[in-house]
Design an enzyme around this catalytic site. Structure first.
Site, PDB file in Angstrom:
ATOM      1  N   ASP A  76       0.809  -1.205   0.000  1.00  0.00           N
ATOM      2  CA  ASP A  76       0.000   0.000   0.000  1.00  0.00           C
ATOM      3  C   ASP A  76       0.851   1.268   0.000  1.00  0.00           C
ATOM      4  OD1 ASP A  76      -2.272  -1.503  -0.086  1.00  0.00           O
ATOM      5  OD2 ASP A  76      -2.892  -1.135   1.988  1.00  0.00           O
ATOM      6  N   GLY A  77       2.038   1.211   0.627  1.00  0.00           N
ATOM      7  CA  GLY A  77       2.934   2.369   0.597  1.00  0.00           C
ATOM      8  C   GLY A  77       3.369   2.701  -0.818  1.00  0.00           C
ATOM      9  N   ASN A 150      -5.030   8.724   1.745  1.00  0.00           N
ATOM     10  CA  ASN A 150      -5.403   8.058   2.992  1.00  0.00           C
ATOM     11  C   ASN A 150      -5.732   9.030   4.112  1.00  0.00           C
ATOM     12  OD1 ASN A 150      -5.380   5.408   2.220  1.00  0.00           O
ATOM     13  ND2 ASN A 150      -3.530   4.834   3.346  1.00  0.00           N
ATOM     14  N   GLU A 151      -4.732   9.844   4.501  1.00  0.00           N
ATOM     15  CA  GLU A 151      -4.945  10.699   5.656  1.00  0.00           C
ATOM     16  C   GLU A 151      -3.941  11.840   5.709  1.00  0.00           C
ATOM     17  OE1 GLU A 151      -1.682   8.334   6.398  1.00  0.00           O
ATOM     18  OE2 GLU A 151      -3.587   7.288   6.680  1.00  0.00           O
ATOM     19  N   THR A 191      -9.138   2.395   6.896  1.00  0.00           N
ATOM     20  CA  THR A 191      -8.616   1.089   7.310  1.00  0.00           C
ATOM     21  C   THR A 191      -7.100   1.125   7.475  1.00  0.00           C
ATOM     22  OG1 THR A 191      -8.624   0.435   4.973  1.00  0.00           O
ATOM     23  CG2 THR A 191     -10.494  -0.257   6.312  1.00  0.00           C
ATOM     24  N   ALA A 192      -6.521   2.325   7.510  1.00  0.00           N
ATOM     25  CA  ALA A 192      -5.069   2.467   7.639  1.00  0.00           C
ATOM     26  C   ALA A 192      -4.728   3.044   9.020  1.00  0.00           C
ATOM     27  CB  ALA A 192      -4.540   3.333   6.494  1.00  0.00           C
ATOM     28  N   TYR A 193      -3.934   4.109   9.049  1.00  0.00           N
ATOM     29  CA  TYR A 193      -3.489   4.698  10.317  1.00  0.00           C
ATOM     30  C   TYR A 193      -4.674   5.072  11.206  1.00  0.00           C
ATOM     31  CZ  TYR A 193      -0.815   7.888  13.389  1.00  0.00           C
ATOM     32  OH  TYR A 193      -0.242   8.525  14.457  1.00  0.00           O
ATOM     33  N   LEU A 195      -7.560   3.737  11.570  1.00  0.00           N
ATOM     34  CA  LEU A 195      -8.117   2.570  12.257  1.00  0.00           C
ATOM     35  C   LEU A 195      -7.253   2.187  13.455  1.00  0.00           C
ATOM     36  CD1 LEU A 195     -10.286   0.319  12.235  1.00  0.00           C
ATOM     37  CD2 LEU A 195      -8.730  -1.019  10.809  1.00  0.00           C
TER      38      LEU A 195
END
Length: 296
Positions: A76-77, A150-151, A191-193, A195
């Site tokens: 994902d990165g 993502n964020e 669903t990443a950091y 979560l």
């Protein structure tokens, strides 16, 4: 007659033991007479550390490329870095997962043959995903790419002391957080950091963003979900007089007193999914959602 497609390749540059997957991918694309261009950093990594056949590949640098589809080979990165290079081009991105969990890069190497057959038959989805855009009143601070799929996280730096973050929604005070940080996440990043710090899972098409404190001082502070067309403004105070801003893992230091504004970006990132893909199936498979592991 089979259509000619052009693919742009991005990949991680620290997994030479997984180069067999790249070789297989190139074989598939060549059999389909695809045009292939490749990011220069990935090209030189493969050249130095693998035996992959790199003949007939067109090498590009930075953002100077165009394609019908982008292929991200890694985890994902790697996908997030590819998305930052695609930017406003809105080229669909397919993630081939050679990493671990893989929410964004969710095509396994053993699915490549059937996946590309489906792509050439037009049997795939290009799901539009919302992106966060960060601006600040000091334009010299944000040197990199100010968009996050993502964020965007505001975090303490160089101190064990908490930071204070006053958050406003459409200029109305939401909360004055005392915490180690604050995470503003898209549904894709839920669903990443987000979560991992207790944020909610959001369905990709929900039209929302979430705001979650990192280790808040008060037990009364809870995550909140807001509409994605609302504006978030953040004022940060820190005993060390600086703090970190992390956008999809890329971090920069900001000085105290910098006002940050987070809005919905004016473009989408388009993620390629197979037609039978379901977000809820992904939750079941990747997170063991609802699984009962108790033994009788």
């Amino acid at each position: 007659m089979q259509q000619t497609m052009r693919f742009a390749l991005f990949g991680n540059t620290y997994q030479e033991h997984k180069s067999a997957h790249v070789t297989h991918l190139l074989d598939i694309l060549r059999r389909k007479n695809a045009q292939i261009c490749i990011s220069n950093d990935f090209y030189y990594f493969l050249q130095q550390h693998t035996q992959a056949n790199l003949t007939d590949l067109e090498v590009f640098q930075g953002y100077d490329f165009n394609a019908d589809m982008v292929l991200s080979i890694g985890g994902d990165g790697t996908f997030l870095r590819a998305a930052s290079r695609v930017g406003k081009k809105e080229i669909p991105i397919l993630g081939i997962n050679t990493g671990r969990l893989g929410f964004l890069a969710d095509i396994s190497p053993n699915q490549m043959e059937e996946t590309f057959d489906e792509i050439y038959e037009g049997k795939y989805l290009a799901e539009p995903r919302r992106v966060l855009h960060l601006t600040c009143d000091n334009q010299h601070i944000l040197k990199g790419y100010p968009y996050g799929l993502n964020e965007i996280a505001i975090l303490k730096r160089d101190s064990s002391s908490m930071i204070t973050i006053r958050a406003y929604i459409n200029n109305e005070l939401l909360c004055s957080y005392q915490a180690d940080g604050l995470v503003v996440a898209t549904p894709t990043g839920s669903t990443a950091y987000s979560l991992s710090v207790g944020g909610p899972i959001m369905v990709p098409q929900s039209g929302t963003f979430s705001i979650t404190a990192v280790a808040p001082h008060s037990l009364n502070v809870r995550p909140i979900v807001i509409r994605d067309d609302w504006e978030i403004t953040l004022d940060v105070e820190s005993r060390s007089h600086n703090f970190l801003v992390a956008i999809d893992g890329r971090s920069e230091t900001c000085r105290e007193g910098t006002r940050l504004t987070i809005r919905r970006a004016d473009y989408f990132v388009r993620i390629v999914k197979r037609c039978h893909h379901s977000f809820f199936n992904t939750l079941h498979e990747k997170m063991m959602w609802g699984a009962d592991t108790r033994t009788i």
